[in-house]
Scaffold this motif. Structure first.
Motif, PDB file in Angstrom:
ATOM      1  N   LEU A  53       0.868  -1.203   0.182  1.00 50.60           N
ATOM      2  CA  LEU A  53      -0.129  -0.072   0.015  1.00 50.60           C
ATOM      3  C   LEU A  53       0.772   1.287   0.075  1.00 50.60           C
ATOM      4  CD1 LEU A  53      -2.983   1.335   0.152  1.00 50.60           C
ATOM      5  CD2 LEU A  53      -2.399   1.301   2.587  1.00 50.60           C
ATOM      6  N   PHE A  54       0.848   2.112  -1.038  1.00 50.82           N
ATOM      7  CA  PHE A  54       1.501   3.354  -1.341  1.00 50.82           C
ATOM      8  C   PHE A  54       0.873   4.502  -0.724  1.00 50.82           C
ATOM      9  CE2 PHE A  54       3.433   0.205  -4.224  1.00 50.82           C
ATOM     10  CZ  PHE A  54       4.642   0.688  -4.051  1.00 50.82           C
ATOM     11  N   MET A  55       1.233   5.239   0.141  1.00 53.49           N
ATOM     12  CA  MET A  55       0.621   6.367   0.693  1.00 53.49           C
ATOM     13  C   MET A  55       1.499   7.759   0.482  1.00 53.49           C
ATOM     14  SD  MET A  55      -1.053   4.822   4.338  1.00 53.49           S
ATOM     15  CE  MET A  55       0.240   3.964   4.871  1.00 53.49           C
ATOM     16  N   GLN A  56       0.971   8.588  -0.525  1.00 57.12           N
ATOM     17  CA  GLN A  56       1.903   9.538  -0.907  1.00 57.12           C
ATOM     18  C   GLN A  56       1.196  10.892  -0.890  1.00 57.12           C
ATOM     19  OE1 GLN A  56       2.954   7.095  -4.324  1.00 57.12           O
ATOM     20  NE2 GLN A  56       4.748   8.395  -4.259  1.00 57.12           N
ATOM     21  N   PHE A  57       1.852  11.817  -0.845  1.00 58.81           N
ATOM     22  CA  PHE A  57       1.290  13.322  -0.738  1.00 58.81           C
ATOM     23  C   PHE A  57       1.998  14.093  -1.944  1.00 58.81           C
ATOM     24  CE2 PHE A  57       0.692  11.801   3.331  1.00 58.81           C
ATOM     25  CZ  PHE A  57      -0.626  12.281   3.691  1.00 58.81           C
ATOM     26  N   ASN A  58       1.342  15.377  -2.407  1.00 54.85           N
ATOM     27  CA  ASN A  58       1.856  16.172  -3.465  1.00 54.85           C
ATOM     28  C   ASN A  58       3.108  17.183  -2.899  1.00 54.85           C
ATOM     29  OD1 ASN A  58       0.158  17.695  -2.072  1.00 54.85           O
ATOM     30  ND2 ASN A  58      -0.343  18.859  -3.796  1.00 54.85           N
ATOM     31  N   LYS A  59       3.380  16.967  -1.668  1.00 52.42           N
ATOM     32  CA  LYS A  59       4.691  17.859  -1.161  1.00 52.42           C
ATOM     33  C   LYS A  59       4.973  16.840   0.268  1.00 52.42           C
ATOM     34  CE  LYS A  59       2.667  20.788   2.547  1.00 52.42           C
ATOM     35  NZ  LYS A  59       2.774  22.090   2.812  1.00 52.42           N
ATOM     36  N   LYS A  60       6.041  16.828   0.507  1.00 49.01           N
ATOM     37  CA  LYS A  60       6.760  15.964   1.416  1.00 49.01           C
ATOM     38  C   LYS A  60       6.139  16.288   3.054  1.00 49.01           C
ATOM     39  CE  LYS A  60      11.290  14.322   2.985  1.00 49.01           C
ATOM     40  NZ  LYS A  60      10.946  12.855   2.608  1.00 49.01           N
ATOM     41  N   PRO A  61       5.500  14.994   3.726  1.00 46.56           N
ATOM     42  CA  PRO A  61       5.321  15.330   4.797  1.00 46.56           C
ATOM     43  C   PRO A  61       6.242  14.746   5.689  1.00 46.56           C
ATOM     44  CG  PRO A  61       4.388  13.258   3.700  1.00 46.56           C
ATOM     45  CD  PRO A  61       5.401  13.771   2.886  1.00 46.56           C
ATOM     46  N   GLU A  62       6.057  15.040   7.080  1.00 45.09           N
ATOM     47  CA  GLU A  62       6.650  14.265   8.066  1.00 45.09           C
ATOM     48  C   GLU A  62       6.168  12.907   8.527  1.00 45.09           C
ATOM     49  OE1 GLU A  62       8.857  14.928  12.670  1.00 45.09           O
ATOM     50  OE2 GLU A  62       7.317  16.268  11.672  1.00 45.09           O
ATOM     51  N   MET A  77       3.090   3.054  -7.007  1.00 51.84           N
ATOM     52  CA  MET A  77       3.523   4.379  -6.767  1.00 51.84           C
ATOM     53  C   MET A  77       3.370   5.248  -7.572  1.00 51.84           C
ATOM     54  SD  MET A  77       7.439   4.941  -5.216  1.00 51.84           S
ATOM     55  CE  MET A  77       8.364   4.095  -6.729  1.00 51.84           C
ATOM     56  N   VAL A  78       3.072   6.528  -7.236  1.00 52.68           N
ATOM     57  CA  VAL A  78       2.895   7.254  -8.394  1.00 52.68           C
ATOM     58  C   VAL A  78       3.801   8.676  -8.362  1.00 52.68           C
ATOM     59  CG1 VAL A  78       0.449   6.974  -8.265  1.00 52.68           C
ATOM     60  CG2 VAL A  78       1.438   8.608  -6.947  1.00 52.68           C
ATOM     61  N   ASP A  79       3.930   9.200  -9.485  1.00 57.87           N
ATOM     62  CA  ASP A  79       4.788  10.588  -9.550  1.00 57.87           C
ATOM     63  C   ASP A  79       3.955  11.793  -9.003  1.00 57.87           C
ATOM     64  OD1 ASP A  79       6.007  12.971 -10.185  1.00 57.87           O
ATOM     65  OD2 ASP A  79       5.858  12.684 -12.425  1.00 57.87           O
ATOM     66  N   THR A  80       4.413  12.320  -7.667  1.00 62.66           N
ATOM     67  CA  THR A  80       3.532  13.048  -7.025  1.00 62.66           C
ATOM     68  C   THR A  80       3.431  14.464  -7.518  1.00 62.66           C
ATOM     69  OG1 THR A  80       5.539  13.635  -5.774  1.00 62.66           O
ATOM     70  CG2 THR A  80       3.923  11.914  -4.835  1.00 62.66           C
ATOM     71  N   SER A  81       4.301  14.759  -8.584  1.00 65.79           N
ATOM     72  CA  SER A  81       4.254  16.068  -9.030  1.00 65.79           C
ATOM     73  C   SER A  81       3.152  16.291  -9.993  1.00 65.79           C
ATOM     74  CB  SER A  81       5.524  16.314 -10.065  1.00 65.79           C
ATOM     75  OG  SER A  81       5.677  15.229 -10.926  1.00 65.79           O
ATOM     76  N   THR A  82       2.527  15.098 -10.437  1.00 68.85           N
ATOM     77  CA  THR A  82       1.303  15.003 -11.265  1.00 68.85           C
ATOM     78  C   THR A  82       0.028  14.951 -10.612  1.00 68.85           C
ATOM     79  OG1 THR A  82       1.324  12.637 -11.612  1.00 68.85           O
ATOM     80  CG2 THR A  82       2.770  13.794 -13.048  1.00 68.85           C
ATOM     81  N   LEU A  83      -0.173  14.996  -9.231  1.00 73.64           N
ATOM     82  CA  LEU A  83      -1.271  14.814  -8.560  1.00 73.64           C
ATOM     83  C   LEU A  83      -2.312  15.642  -8.806  1.00 73.64           C
ATOM     84  CD1 LEU A  83       0.168  13.170  -5.397  1.00 73.64           C
ATOM     85  CD2 LEU A  83      -1.245  11.771  -7.120  1.00 73.64           C
TER      86      LEU A  83
END
Length: 653
Positions: free
Chosen positions: A188-197, A248-254
């Protein structure tokens, strides 16, 4: 003005908001579903539910929920909501909701002091992936958001408990993490469009309960695993987009992807658009060049009978004849394999049910009305194949009586028709011998074959079909006509079942009927007086001592009630078709009234869709699959029929 909109008063009232849910799907069998309050009320709900084909044939709940906490000046305001043992709701994030609407995507507006936060949920149309867009609409001081994922990694039909088999490891990926609780599951991939802590803090949240499962007598309590939480700042006007799925996605395109997905969706701005959107949610494309219709949500797979009944409404009635062809072209090789007694690897289940091929012919007949040239080129020979197969007596449980030209089936020990509830493997409503709808469909099939033969200038073949249909029609009236003016439900040897049930409806609604006009009118009168209800046609008359108006009691009591009184919306399609064919323009007022009643269900149960069946008496509570293909498809088909009559009425003026 939003068509599906719920204000603060409705949202903070859990007696209301917990019993309305929202559903989003892709075309690979995955879905997102939860109550409009955000609290899961059944084990089948969650933010990411998906098939895992290399494990089994079931759907699996991966991500149950995703709690948000707004932090200002060190004060935390948790927007999530869960029910725990002891009727304890914690946290109570629903009290911050100011509005929920569901026009293009589910959108919730929260207000916490001076903070106004928008949350929009988008389910990818092609991938097993969910996106959530958070927009800080207003804030008067620095704001931080914390996100906490609740993981399950289980079959939707089962529950989980705290255990030491969990793999608590994770790995960092672009702007997020990936994790997998158990061997054999996808990451399970969990990603954001900017870097989280990400703060790693593994823990179990114990004794989470599912209210509707508790009320229905099902298993209802489990523990969910939380690996930690994400945290990041957000400024006024900023958008944070969260993506979770098995890739996994390219977060810059979200951001661009979210906008693209939202703009290509049809707004749920009226009754028709809701049904149209709902019809698309049943599409199932497990792999390239394979197209099916799921029977419904949350637990149904592809069922042959359901697919062919729902197919015309879910495709032709929304101007998608090409989708009809894709699904029929997928099914035909598997149907041919069945008729040749070859094993099938199809996703199409229950293909051997005795009436499936009869419903295939009916579905093809609906396509013939729309696309005659394509039908003649692609499907006319297959129509003859089915009739030859049945006539030759090759079906394992559909027998043609050479004397009466009627079809019989054995259903004392197995459910053979759409009334398919079973108790301990035996049909809850046994129907055996000559079934009224089987033979109405058979007569219609023979007459349809005659029509096609004449169109193709095969007069000898047409004459054969005409003669067989004549014999079938005469036998039909002799066997099924009840002196009281309605039709016996089935005839098994010397027994003629006198129950007033809706299966006789098809002898009036189908394009070709063996009945005379006066006989058809009498049948419709019985159905209208004894079986008509606000949310569907009843499965049994209230005059019967077997009648059950409510779906309550033990599991077996519910199965008995299922087809002994529950109301089914899908039957409205055939009822409206039959009623208008008899009464023409004068029947439009009743047809319109039915549609108004069903439109009222758009804000109940699964908002924007129609359930499988309803109680027959007020308050007409929905049950079964909360988004059901046959219900949606047949209401769409009914709506198109009504529109055509309405256009004729206007042109007549």
């Amino acid at each position: 003005m939003s068509y599906l909109k719920f204000d603060k008063d409705l949202m903070i009232n859990l007696e209301y908001s917990l019993y309305r849910n929202v559903l989003r799907t892709n075309r690979r069998g995955a879905y997102q579903n939860t109550s409009i309050s955000g609290c899961n009320t059944t084990k089948y709900q969650g933010l990411l539910v998906m098939p895992v084909p290399y494990l089994d044939d079931e759907n699996h709940l991966i991500l149950s929920s995703f709690d948000e906490t707004v932090i200002q000046h060190g004060a935390e305001f948790n927007l999530g909501i869960h029910r725990y043992a002891g009727d304890n709701y914690n946290p109570k994030g629903h009290k911050y909701i100011r509005e929920f609407n569901c026009d293009s995507v589910p959108k919730t507006i929260y207000r916490v002091g001076g903070v106004i936060l928008s949350k929009e949920i988008m389910f990818s149309s092609k991938e097993n992936r969910l996106m959530i867009r958070y927009t800080l609409l207003d804030a008067h001081s620095p704001t931080t958001i914390r996100f906490k994922p609740f993981l399950a990694f289980r079959k939707i039909s089962q529950l989980t408990r705290e255990n030491d088999q969990v793999d608590k490891s994770y790995r960092e990926v672009e702007n997020g993490i990936s994790t997998c609780m158990y061997f054999g599951y996808p990451e399970l991939f969990m990603q954001f469009n900017k870097k989280p802590e990400f703060v790693y803090h593994p823990d179990w949240y114990r004794d989470i309960e599912y209210l509707q499962d508790l009320q229905s007598g099902d298993t209802f309590q489990e523990d969910l695993y939380v690996p930690g939480y994400f945290e990041m700042s957000i400024t006024k006007g900023e958008e944070i987009i969260f993506s979770t799925g098995d890739i996994m996605v390219d977060t810059s395109t979200l951001a661009k992807e979210f906008d693209y997905e939202i703009h290509k969706r049809t707004p749920r701005s009226n009754f028709y658009n809701c049904l149209k959107n709902s019809s698309h949610q049943f599409y199932y494309i497990p792999q390239k060049d394979e197209y099916y219709l799921l029977a419904g949500y949350p637990w149904f797979k592809v069922r042959a009978r359901d697919q062919f009944i729902a197919l015309p409404g879910c495709t032709l009635s929304v101007d998608k004849p090409q989708d009809f062809e894709l699904m029929m072209d997928t099914a035909i090789p598997h149907l041919r394999d069945f008729m040749k007694d070859k094993p099938s690897k199809s996703y199409l289940k229950q293909i051997d049910d005795p009436d499936v091929l009869l419903w295939v012919i009916w579905a093809l007949q609906q396509f013939w009305k729309e696309k005659k040239d394509i039908f003649l080129e692609k499907y006319s020979d297959f129509l003859y194949e089915i009739i030859d197969y049945i006539t030759a007596g090759k079906h394992p449980n559909l027998i043609l009586d050479q004397e009466t030209e009627l079809l019989s089936t054995y259903g004392r020990d197995a459910a053979v028709s759409w009334m398919n509830a079973t108790i301990d493997g035996k049909p809850a409503v046994p129907r055996s011998g000559y079934l009224v709808e089987f033979n109405a469909l058979w007569y219609n099939a023979l007459k349809f074959a005659e029509e096609i033969s004449r169109t193709k200038d095969k007069d000898k073949l047409a004459s054969d079909f005409e003669e067989r249909a004549r014999l079938t029609g005469n036998s039909f009236k002799e066997v099924f006509l009840n002196p009281a003016g309605y039709l016996y439900d089935y005839v098994d040897g010397n027994y003629r079942d006198p129950d007033v049930r809706p299966n006789m409806l098809f002898a009036v609604s189908l394009p070709y009927s063996p009945l005379e006009r006066s006989q058809k009118k009498s049948v419709i009168d019985f159905i209208t007086k004894e079986l008509f209800a606000s949310c569907g046609i009843r499965s049994l008359t209230p005059k019967s001592d077997k009648f059950r108006p409510y779906y309550t009691g033990t599991e077996n009591e519910k199965k008995i009630a299922y087809f002994n009184g529950m109301s089914f919306p899908w039957l409205f399609g055939h009822y409206i078709e039959a009623y208008l064919s008899l009464f023409n323009m004068s029947g439009l007022s009743l047809a319109d009234r039915i549609m108004v009643e069903m439109e009222g269900q758009m804000q109940n149960d699964c908002i924007g869709s129609i359930s499988e069946f309803y109680d027959s008496h007020p308050p007409f509570i929905a049950h079964g699959g909360y988004s059901f293909a046959m219900s949606v498809g047949e209401l769409l088909r009914a709506k198109r029929i009504i529109n055509r009559y309405s256009e004729e009425l206007e042109n007549g003026r």
